[in-house]
Design an enzyme around this catalytic site. Sequence first.
Site, PDB file in Angstrom:
ATOM      1  N   GLU A 249       0.182  -1.572   5.598  1.00 50.07           N
ATOM      2  CA  GLU A 249       1.260  -0.927   6.727  1.00 50.07           C
ATOM      3  C   GLU A 249       1.016   0.514   6.936  1.00 50.07           C
ATOM      4  O   GLU A 249       1.224   0.827   8.232  1.00 50.07           O
ATOM      5  CB  GLU A 249       2.428  -1.202   6.010  1.00 50.07           C
ATOM      6  CG  GLU A 249       3.606  -1.152   7.008  1.00 50.07           C
ATOM      7  CD  GLU A 249       4.326   0.476   6.838  1.00 50.07           C
ATOM      8  OE1 GLU A 249       5.494   0.647   7.618  1.00 50.07           O
ATOM      9  OE2 GLU A 249       3.950   1.271   6.356  1.00 50.07           O
TER      10      GLU A 249
ATOM     11  N   ASP B  47       0.850  -1.211  -0.026  1.00 56.76           N
ATOM     12  CA  ASP B  47      -0.118   0.090   0.178  1.00 56.76           C
ATOM     13  C   ASP B  47       0.861   1.044   0.030  1.00 56.76           C
ATOM     14  O   ASP B  47       1.959   1.164   0.376  1.00 56.76           O
ATOM     15  CB  ASP B  47      -0.902   0.118   1.316  1.00 56.76           C
ATOM     16  CG  ASP B  47      -0.109   0.106   2.596  1.00 56.76           C
ATOM     17  OD1 ASP B  47       0.795  -0.541   2.898  1.00 56.76           O
ATOM     18  OD2 ASP B  47      -0.670   0.870   3.297  1.00 56.76           O
TER      19      ASP B  47
HETATM   20 ZN   LIG Z   1       6.878   2.211   4.243  1.00 46.75          ZN
END
Ligand SMILES: [Zn+2]
Length: 417
Positions: free
Chosen positions: A182, A87
């Site tokens: 993340e 992401d």
């Molecule tokens: Zn990163």
Amino acid sequence: MNSHLDFQHNVTERFLRYVTIDTQSDPESPTCPSTEKQKDLGRLLVSELKALGLADAHLDENGYVYAAIPATTSKKVPVLCFCSHLDTSPDCTGANVKPQIVKNYRGGDITLPADPSQIIRVAQHPALEDQIGNDIITTDGTTLLGADNKAGVAEIMDAAQFLVQNPHIKHGTIKILFTPDEEIGRGVDKVDLKKLGADFAYTVDGETAGQIEDETFSADGATITIQGVSIHPGFAKGKMEHAIKIAAAIIERLPKDTCSPETTEGREGFLHPIGISGALEQATIGLIVRDFTVAGLKQKEALLEHIVKDVMKDYPRSTYRMEIKEQYRNMKEVIDRHPETVEYAMEAIRRAGLEPVRASIRGGTDGSRLSFMGLPCPNIFAGEHAFHSRLEWVSRQDMEKAVQTIVHLAMIWEERA
Ligand SMILES: [Zn+2]
């Protein structure tokens, strides 16, 4: 030391392919992955891994990509995992990324073509000074680039291709893990560590070439709830104790020259208000507390409570409640029990022709959580700079050094086994 390895890098071509796929995550979404579009990149990576001959590569329903490169040695070598996130940050749009390449960079500021107000200035980005002669990849100025962390993804993919196509290179089993979400702090929520079956891992998500990070902040969240005394404002003299004003007094008393994000760097921690809400009767302040040691966290939390108690003295009929919630802990605590993870990474960086630099992260990583879940996981550089912004950049040469570091790291674990 690179001479006996004949690297033919495709990392830049891979990177340019991956950044055009929008994978922005969304903190408001309750699903995993938070955005379905992250699976678009996941599916592409699985098809590329399968084309390399890694038959078990797959994308699971939560958006995680798993794959394994079989061992080429008869020695018993710990199973390594290389991990990056799919992401990009919700802070800056990642749709329609149009990467530009400044070939053979000659120094000076870089003005981004589609929005000339966006300038990567050497004064603010001194790391550019180490990039003379390199090919620098930027955006056109309208989006982020996504080098955080597609540089890491491309580097792991390129290293995988090199290892698969050079079976004479000896290494143990290598696992590949790409995670969603993340950037919104959920990167390892649904990871299946049993299925992964790794002994040690490395996230490839660091900034400057040559860096290895084995330390993160330790982090707590603090919530202060103030109960004031409410009464009709026409009859309030000597009776009202206003919760909003109490909250404001607490914020006013926080240290001004120290202990805040805007006054600290290096190994200093801070107390940082992130939200305030309230009315006459009740107000709530949310803060985050950061330090490299638990003792430092506790000391900052004690200071906060001291300030609150002192302010409350002026409001004798009001009350407060302070709650502390553990968020994450410095991964050094775990990694120090496995010093070889850092030692071998430093040797791999050296073999890739760079001077290794040990650094600490003023934040958390998926690696800090993985470390405490039983998978020690330092962070090695990916070469990404100015992330979460339209000025984000990475160089071809730094990405190639990261690929070489990954390959050497796999070899060193086999040599030392
Ligand atoms: Zn990163």
